[in-house]
Design an enzyme around this catalytic site. Structure first.
Site, PDB file in Angstrom:
ATOM      1  N   HIS A  13       0.875  -1.189   0.000  1.00 43.26           N
ATOM      2  CA  HIS A  13       0.000   0.000   0.000  1.00 43.26           C
ATOM      3  C   HIS A  13       0.900   1.223   0.000  1.00 43.26           C
ATOM      4  CE1 HIS A  13      -3.807   2.064   1.834  1.00 43.26           C
ATOM      5  NE2 HIS A  13      -3.099   2.918   1.115  1.00 43.26           N
ATOM      6  N   HIS A  15       1.416   4.784  -2.399  1.00 43.89           N
ATOM      7  CA  HIS A  15       1.080   5.657  -3.531  1.00 43.89           C
ATOM      8  C   HIS A  15       2.383   6.292  -4.003  1.00 43.89           C
ATOM      9  CE1 HIS A  15      -3.280   5.523  -2.525  1.00 43.89           C
ATOM     10  NE2 HIS A  15      -2.799   5.333  -1.308  1.00 43.89           N
ATOM     11  N   GLU A 196     -11.233   3.370   5.763  1.00 38.30           N
ATOM     12  CA  GLU A 196     -10.192   4.289   6.265  1.00 38.30           C
ATOM     13  C   GLU A 196     -10.944   5.383   7.036  1.00 38.30           C
ATOM     14  OE1 GLU A 196      -8.141   6.557   3.231  1.00 38.30           O
ATOM     15  OE2 GLU A 196      -6.500   7.114   4.577  1.00 38.30           O
ATOM     16  N   ASP A 275       1.706   7.080   2.089  1.00 40.74           N
ATOM     17  CA  ASP A 275       2.307   8.255   1.447  1.00 40.74           C
ATOM     18  C   ASP A 275       3.479   8.709   2.321  1.00 40.74           C
ATOM     19  OD1 ASP A 275       0.153   8.910  -0.714  1.00 40.74           O
ATOM     20  OD2 ASP A 275      -0.964   8.598   1.152  1.00 40.74           O
TER      21      ASP A 275
HETATM   22  N1  ADE Z   1      -4.421   8.840  -2.049  1.00 40.62           N
HETATM   23  C1  ADE Z   1      -3.188   8.913  -1.543  1.00 40.62           C
HETATM   24  N2  ADE Z   1      -3.199   8.529  -0.268  1.00 40.62           N
HETATM   25  C2  ADE Z   1      -4.468   8.185   0.064  1.00 40.62           C
HETATM   26  C3  ADE Z   1      -5.112   7.701   1.229  1.00 40.62           C
HETATM   27  N3  ADE Z   1      -4.455   7.488   2.370  1.00 40.62           N
HETATM   28  N4  ADE Z   1      -6.428   7.480   1.178  1.00 40.62           N
HETATM   29  C4  ADE Z   1      -7.104   7.713   0.055  1.00 40.62           C
HETATM   30  N5  ADE Z   1      -6.545   8.170  -1.065  1.00 40.62           N
HETATM   31  C5  ADE Z   1      -5.230   8.398  -1.069  1.00 40.62           C
HETATM   32 ZN    ZN Z   2      -3.675   4.783   0.463  1.00 39.13          ZN
END
Ligand code: ADE
Ligand code: ZN
Length: 343
Positions: A13, A15, A196, A275
Protein backbone atom coordinates in the site's frame (compact mmCIF):
# COMPACT_ATOMS: atom_id res chain seq x y z
CA UNK A 1 13.88 -7.98 20.33
CA UNK A 2 13.80 -8.51 16.60
CA UNK A 3 15.19 -5.68 14.48
CA UNK A 4 12.54 -4.88 11.87
CA UNK A 5 15.22 -3.54 9.53
CA UNK A 6 16.72 -7.04 9.19
CA UNK A 7 13.46 -8.64 8.03
CA UNK A 8 12.67 -8.99 4.32
CA UNK A 9 9.41 -7.11 3.75
CA UNK A 10 6.72 -6.56 1.15
CA UNK A 11 5.03 -3.20 0.74
CA UNK A 12 1.50 -3.43 -0.67
CA UNK A 13 0.00 0.00 0.00
CA UNK A 14 2.20 2.74 -1.38
CA UNK A 15 1.08 5.66 -3.53
CA UNK A 16 4.07 6.52 -5.68
CA UNK A 17 2.96 10.16 -5.82
CA UNK A 18 3.01 10.11 -2.02
CA UNK A 19 6.76 9.42 -2.06
CA UNK A 20 7.57 12.84 -3.54
CA UNK A 21 9.66 14.49 -0.86
CA UNK A 22 9.43 18.30 -0.65
CA UNK A 23 12.99 18.63 -1.99
CA UNK A 24 12.00 16.68 -5.13
CA UNK A 25 8.84 18.76 -5.52
CA UNK A 26 10.97 21.91 -5.59
CA UNK A 27 13.58 20.37 -7.92
CA UNK A 28 10.97 19.22 -10.43
CA UNK A 29 9.05 22.52 -10.20
CA UNK A 30 12.25 24.35 -11.06
CA UNK A 31 13.16 22.18 -14.05
CA UNK A 32 9.58 22.20 -15.39
CA UNK A 33 8.88 25.89 -14.78
CA UNK A 34 5.99 25.14 -12.40
CA UNK A 35 5.14 27.90 -9.91
CA UNK A 36 4.53 26.58 -6.40
CA UNK A 37 2.39 28.32 -3.81
CA UNK A 38 5.17 27.91 -1.20
CA UNK A 39 8.40 29.93 -1.12
CA UNK A 40 10.63 27.15 0.26
CA UNK A 41 10.96 23.47 1.15
CA UNK A 42 10.57 24.46 4.81
CA UNK A 43 7.38 26.42 4.13
CA UNK A 44 5.91 23.47 2.24
CA UNK A 45 6.86 21.01 4.97
CA UNK A 46 5.27 23.30 7.54
CA UNK A 47 1.94 22.64 5.81
CA UNK A 48 2.16 18.92 6.59
CA UNK A 49 -0.20 19.11 9.55
CA UNK A 50 -3.41 17.54 8.39
CA UNK A 51 -6.84 17.54 10.00
CA UNK A 52 -8.32 14.72 7.90
CA UNK A 53 -7.96 12.84 4.59
CA UNK A 54 -9.26 15.75 2.48
CA UNK A 55 -6.81 18.26 3.96
CA UNK A 56 -3.98 15.89 3.03
CA UNK A 57 -5.36 15.24 -0.46
CA UNK A 58 -5.46 18.98 -1.17
CA UNK A 59 -1.70 19.18 -0.66
CA UNK A 60 -0.99 15.83 -2.34
CA UNK A 61 -2.78 16.93 -5.54
CA UNK A 62 -0.91 20.25 -5.46
CA UNK A 63 2.36 18.29 -5.16
CA UNK A 64 1.72 16.10 -8.21
CA UNK A 65 1.45 19.16 -10.49
CA UNK A 66 5.27 19.21 -10.76
CA UNK A 67 5.22 15.82 -12.55
CA UNK A 68 5.25 16.52 -16.28
CA UNK A 69 7.71 14.30 -18.15
CA UNK A 70 8.67 10.63 -18.34
CA UNK A 71 11.87 11.57 -16.56
CA UNK A 72 9.89 12.98 -13.61
CA UNK A 73 7.93 9.73 -13.15
CA UNK A 74 11.10 7.69 -13.61
CA UNK A 75 13.06 9.73 -11.05
CA UNK A 76 10.23 9.59 -8.51
CA UNK A 77 10.04 5.79 -8.79
CA UNK A 78 13.83 5.34 -8.60
CA UNK A 79 13.98 7.49 -5.46
CA UNK A 80 11.33 5.28 -3.82
CA UNK A 81 13.03 2.04 -4.88
CA UNK A 82 16.34 3.26 -3.49
CA UNK A 83 14.81 4.10 -0.10
CA UNK A 84 12.68 0.95 0.05
CA UNK A 85 15.54 -1.39 -0.85
CA UNK A 86 17.68 0.28 1.85
CA UNK A 87 14.91 -0.74 4.28
CA UNK A 88 15.01 -4.37 3.09
CA UNK A 89 11.76 -4.18 1.12
CA UNK A 90 12.03 -7.08 -1.31
CA UNK A 91 8.72 -6.63 -3.12
CA UNK A 92 6.49 -3.60 -3.68
CA UNK A 93 3.04 -3.31 -5.26
CA UNK A 94 2.83 0.33 -6.18
CA UNK A 95 -0.28 2.51 -6.69
CA UNK A 96 -0.43 5.34 -9.17
CA UNK A 97 -3.22 7.85 -9.83
CA UNK A 98 -3.47 8.37 -13.61
CA UNK A 99 -6.38 10.83 -13.43
CA UNK A 100 -4.33 13.23 -11.32
CA UNK A 101 -2.02 13.52 -14.33
CA UNK A 102 -4.25 13.09 -17.38
CA UNK A 103 -6.57 15.81 -15.99
CA UNK A 104 -3.57 18.19 -16.29
CA UNK A 105 -2.83 17.19 -19.87
CA UNK A 106 -0.07 14.66 -19.08
CA UNK A 107 -0.70 11.63 -21.33
CA UNK A 108 -1.15 8.22 -19.68
CA UNK A 109 1.69 6.99 -21.88
CA UNK A 110 4.10 9.46 -20.22
CA UNK A 111 3.06 8.24 -16.76
CA UNK A 112 3.27 4.52 -17.51
CA UNK A 113 6.46 4.70 -19.58
CA UNK A 114 8.19 6.82 -16.93
CA UNK A 115 7.24 4.51 -14.07
CA UNK A 116 7.91 1.36 -16.07
CA UNK A 117 11.41 2.46 -17.11
CA UNK A 118 12.26 2.48 -13.38
CA UNK A 119 10.31 -0.63 -12.34
CA UNK A 120 11.59 -2.92 -15.07
CA UNK A 121 15.09 -2.49 -13.61
CA UNK A 122 14.06 -2.71 -9.96
CA UNK A 123 15.22 -6.32 -9.65
CA UNK A 124 18.66 -5.83 -11.20
CA UNK A 125 19.32 -2.39 -9.64
CA UNK A 126 17.68 -2.75 -6.24
CA UNK A 127 17.03 -6.47 -5.67
CA UNK A 128 13.30 -5.74 -5.47
CA UNK A 129 10.43 -7.13 -7.49
CA UNK A 130 7.57 -4.73 -8.21
CA UNK A 131 4.04 -4.61 -9.59
CA UNK A 132 1.87 -1.65 -10.60
CA UNK A 133 -1.71 -0.98 -9.46
CA UNK A 134 -3.73 1.72 -11.21
CA UNK A 135 -6.12 3.56 -8.89
CA UNK A 136 -9.29 5.43 -9.83
CA UNK A 137 -10.06 8.66 -7.97
CA UNK A 138 -13.40 7.91 -6.29
CA UNK A 139 -14.39 11.59 -5.99
CA UNK A 140 -14.46 11.74 -9.81
CA UNK A 141 -17.24 10.11 -11.84
CA UNK A 142 -17.58 6.43 -12.72
CA UNK A 143 -17.54 7.53 -16.37
CA UNK A 144 -14.10 9.10 -15.90
CA UNK A 145 -12.87 5.88 -14.23
CA UNK A 146 -14.23 3.81 -17.14
CA UNK A 147 -12.52 6.06 -19.66
CA UNK A 148 -9.27 5.72 -17.70
CA UNK A 149 -9.62 1.93 -17.64
CA UNK A 150 -10.18 1.81 -21.40
CA UNK A 151 -7.18 4.03 -22.08
CA UNK A 152 -5.02 1.73 -19.92
CA UNK A 153 -5.89 -1.46 -21.83
CA UNK A 154 -2.78 -1.18 -24.06
CA UNK A 155 -0.68 -1.35 -20.86
CA UNK A 156 -2.45 -4.25 -19.26
CA UNK A 157 0.66 -6.43 -19.22
CA UNK A 158 2.31 -3.83 -16.97
CA UNK A 159 -0.59 -3.32 -14.54
CA UNK A 160 -1.60 -6.19 -12.26
CA UNK A 161 -4.66 -4.66 -10.61
CA UNK A 162 -6.94 -1.67 -10.35
CA UNK A 163 -7.69 0.12 -7.09
CA UNK A 164 -9.85 2.88 -5.64
CA UNK A 165 -8.51 5.84 -3.66
CA UNK A 166 -8.99 9.55 -2.85
CA UNK A 167 -11.87 11.01 -0.78
CA UNK A 168 -13.76 8.07 0.70
CA UNK A 169 -16.68 9.78 2.43
CA UNK A 170 -19.80 9.90 0.22
CA UNK A 171 -18.01 7.90 -2.50
CA UNK A 172 -18.94 4.27 -1.81
CA UNK A 173 -17.37 1.37 -3.71
CA UNK A 174 -20.78 0.63 -5.31
CA UNK A 175 -20.37 3.81 -7.41
CA UNK A 176 -17.71 1.89 -9.39
CA UNK A 177 -19.46 -1.48 -9.77
CA UNK A 178 -19.50 -1.45 -13.58
CA UNK A 179 -15.92 -0.19 -13.84
CA UNK A 180 -14.64 -2.98 -11.61
CA UNK A 181 -16.79 -5.57 -13.45
CA UNK A 182 -15.12 -4.48 -16.67
CA UNK A 183 -11.65 -4.43 -15.08
CA UNK A 184 -12.06 -8.02 -13.85
CA UNK A 185 -13.38 -9.08 -17.26
CA UNK A 186 -10.24 -7.57 -18.80
CA UNK A 187 -8.08 -9.67 -16.46
CA UNK A 188 -7.17 -7.17 -13.74
CA UNK A 189 -7.23 -8.08 -10.07
CA UNK A 190 -9.04 -5.56 -7.85
CA UNK A 191 -8.29 -3.80 -4.56
CA UNK A 192 -9.96 -0.79 -2.91
CA UNK A 193 -9.42 1.67 -0.09
CA UNK A 194 -12.31 1.05 2.30
CA UNK A 195 -12.86 1.59 5.99
CA UNK A 196 -10.19 4.29 6.27
CA UNK A 197 -12.59 7.18 6.96
CA UNK A 198 -15.63 5.40 5.53
CA UNK A 199 -17.94 3.03 7.44
CA UNK A 200 -17.81 -0.78 7.60
CA UNK A 201 -20.60 -0.82 4.97
CA UNK A 202 -17.99 0.34 2.43
CA UNK A 203 -15.81 -2.67 3.27
CA UNK A 204 -18.81 -4.98 2.68
CA UNK A 205 -19.33 -3.29 -0.69
CA UNK A 206 -15.64 -3.65 -1.60
CA UNK A 207 -15.91 -7.40 -0.91
CA UNK A 208 -19.34 -8.12 -2.37
CA UNK A 209 -19.57 -5.65 -5.25
CA UNK A 210 -15.98 -4.93 -6.29
CA UNK A 211 -14.81 -8.47 -5.42
CA UNK A 212 -11.48 -7.21 -4.14
CA UNK A 213 -8.46 -9.39 -3.44
CA UNK A 214 -7.32 -6.99 -0.70
CA UNK A 215 -8.86 -4.19 1.33
CA UNK A 216 -6.67 -1.09 1.69
CA UNK A 217 -6.78 0.22 5.28
CA UNK A 218 -9.99 -1.52 6.42
CA UNK A 219 -9.39 -0.49 10.03
CA UNK A 220 -12.99 0.57 10.63
CA UNK A 221 -14.01 -3.06 9.95
CA UNK A 222 -13.47 -3.62 13.66
CA UNK A 223 -16.69 -1.72 14.35
CA UNK A 224 -18.67 -4.64 12.84
CA UNK A 225 -18.16 -8.09 14.43
CA UNK A 226 -19.87 -9.88 11.54
CA UNK A 227 -17.53 -8.21 9.08
CA UNK A 228 -14.49 -9.18 11.17
CA UNK A 229 -15.71 -12.76 11.08
CA UNK A 230 -16.12 -12.63 7.31
CA UNK A 231 -12.67 -11.09 6.77
CA UNK A 232 -11.06 -13.68 9.03
CA UNK A 233 -12.77 -16.63 7.38
CA UNK A 234 -11.90 -15.33 3.88
CA UNK A 235 -8.29 -14.64 4.97
CA UNK A 236 -8.82 -11.25 3.34
CA UNK A 237 -5.65 -9.15 3.50
CA UNK A 238 -5.88 -5.66 4.99
CA UNK A 239 -3.11 -3.25 4.03
CA UNK A 240 -2.78 -1.18 7.19
CA UNK A 241 -0.84 2.10 7.31
CA UNK A 242 -0.36 3.08 10.97
CA UNK A 243 1.47 6.41 10.62
CA UNK A 244 -0.97 7.55 7.92
CA UNK A 245 -3.91 6.81 10.21
CA UNK A 246 -2.32 8.89 12.97
CA UNK A 247 -1.46 11.83 10.70
CA UNK A 248 -4.95 11.89 9.19
CA UNK A 249 -6.60 11.57 12.62
CA UNK A 250 -8.35 8.33 11.74
CA UNK A 251 -7.09 7.10 15.13
CA UNK A 252 -6.39 9.12 18.25
CA UNK A 253 -2.69 8.27 18.31
CA UNK A 254 -0.62 5.17 17.64
CA UNK A 255 -1.31 3.73 21.11
CA UNK A 256 -4.99 3.58 20.06
CA UNK A 257 -4.32 1.98 16.68
CA UNK A 258 -6.22 -1.30 16.07
CA UNK A 259 -3.24 -3.08 14.44
CA UNK A 260 -2.56 -5.30 17.47
CA UNK A 261 -6.28 -6.02 17.90
CA UNK A 262 -6.47 -7.01 14.23
CA UNK A 263 -3.69 -9.57 14.72
CA UNK A 264 -5.28 -10.89 17.91
CA UNK A 265 -8.58 -11.30 16.03
CA UNK A 266 -6.79 -13.43 13.45
CA UNK A 267 -7.05 -10.90 10.62
CA UNK A 268 -4.48 -10.91 7.85
CA UNK A 269 -3.07 -7.44 8.55
CA UNK A 270 0.02 -6.06 6.82
CA UNK A 271 2.09 -2.92 7.53
CA UNK A 272 2.67 -0.31 4.83
CA UNK A 273 3.58 3.35 4.46
CA UNK A 274 0.78 4.81 2.22
CA UNK A 275 2.31 8.26 1.45
CA UNK A 276 5.63 8.16 3.29
CA UNK A 277 6.87 11.60 2.23
CA UNK A 278 3.83 13.14 3.94
CA UNK A 279 3.28 10.92 6.97
CA UNK A 280 6.66 10.84 8.67
CA UNK A 281 8.01 7.45 7.78
CA UNK A 282 8.68 4.68 5.30
CA UNK A 283 7.88 1.06 6.05
CA UNK A 284 10.48 0.44 8.77
CA UNK A 285 9.33 3.49 10.72
CA UNK A 286 5.74 2.23 10.45
CA UNK A 287 6.82 -1.09 11.96
CA UNK A 288 9.17 0.34 14.58
CA UNK A 289 6.78 2.99 15.88
CA UNK A 290 3.92 0.46 15.99
CA UNK A 291 6.11 -1.97 17.96
CA UNK A 292 6.84 0.76 20.51
CA UNK A 293 3.32 2.15 20.82
CA UNK A 294 1.46 -1.17 20.82
CA UNK A 295 4.06 -3.41 22.50
CA UNK A 296 4.04 -5.78 19.53
CA UNK A 297 5.90 -9.02 20.23
CA UNK A 298 8.57 -10.53 17.98
CA UNK A 299 5.96 -13.07 16.90
CA UNK A 300 3.61 -10.23 15.92
CA UNK A 301 6.33 -8.57 13.85
CA UNK A 302 7.24 -11.80 12.08
CA UNK A 303 3.55 -12.48 11.42
CA UNK A 304 3.13 -9.01 9.91
CA UNK A 305 6.17 -9.43 7.68
CA UNK A 306 4.99 -12.86 6.54
CA UNK A 307 1.46 -11.55 5.97
CA UNK A 308 2.93 -9.01 3.54
CA UNK A 309 4.17 -11.79 1.28
CA UNK A 310 1.09 -14.01 1.76
CA UNK A 311 -1.09 -11.06 0.73
CA UNK A 312 1.02 -10.12 -2.30
CA UNK A 313 0.27 -10.91 -5.93
CA UNK A 314 3.53 -12.88 -6.23
CA UNK A 315 3.35 -16.49 -7.38
CA UNK A 316 3.53 -19.28 -4.79
CA UNK A 317 7.19 -20.12 -5.44
CA UNK A 318 8.28 -16.51 -4.88
CA UNK A 319 6.12 -16.28 -1.75
CA UNK A 320 7.75 -19.43 -0.40
CA UNK A 321 11.26 -18.04 -1.03
CA UNK A 322 10.50 -14.86 0.90
CA UNK A 323 8.79 -16.70 3.77
CA UNK A 324 11.81 -19.00 4.07
CA UNK A 325 14.10 -15.96 4.16
CA UNK A 326 12.04 -14.50 7.04
CA UNK A 327 12.32 -17.80 8.92
CA UNK A 328 16.09 -17.71 8.43
CA UNK A 329 16.35 -14.21 9.94
CA UNK A 330 14.11 -15.28 12.81
CA UNK A 331 16.23 -18.36 13.47
CA UNK A 332 19.35 -16.20 13.75
CA UNK A 333 17.56 -13.88 16.21
CA UNK A 334 16.40 -16.65 18.55
CA UNK A 335 19.61 -18.72 18.48
CA UNK A 336 21.26 -18.48 21.93
CA UNK A 337 24.83 -17.26 21.91
CA UNK A 338 27.19 -20.21 21.56
CA UNK A 339 29.31 -20.72 24.69
CA UNK A 340 32.84 -19.41 24.27
CA UNK A 341 35.33 -22.20 23.53
CA UNK A 342 37.67 -23.10 26.44
CA UNK A 343 40.94 -21.21 26.36
N1 ADE B 1 -4.42 8.84 -2.05
C1 ADE B 1 -3.19 8.91 -1.54
N2 ADE B 1 -3.20 8.53 -0.27
C2 ADE B 1 -4.47 8.19 0.06
C3 ADE B 1 -5.11 7.70 1.23
N3 ADE B 1 -4.46 7.49 2.37
N4 ADE B 1 -6.43 7.48 1.18
C4 ADE B 1 -7.10 7.71 0.06
N5 ADE B 1 -6.54 8.17 -1.06
C5 ADE B 1 -5.23 8.40 -1.07
ZN1 ZN C 1 -3.67 4.78 0.46
Amino acid sequence: MIDVATLPKAELHLHIEGTLEPESIFEMAERNGVRLAYPSVGALRAEYAFSDLQSFLNLYYAGVTVLRTERDFHDMAVAYLRRASAQNVKHAEIFFDPQSHTSRGVPLETVVEGLWSALRESESHFGMTTKLIMCFLRDLSAASAMETLESALPYRDRIVAVGLDSAERQNPPSKFELVFDRARAEGFLTVAHAGEEGPPAYVWEALDILKVSRVDHGIRSLEDARLVDRLRRMKMPLTVCPLSNVRLHVVEGLAHHPLKAMLDLGLLATVNSDDPAYFGGYVNENYAESVRALALSDDDVVTLAKNGFHASFLDDAAKRRHLTAIDAVRALEVQPLAPAPPL
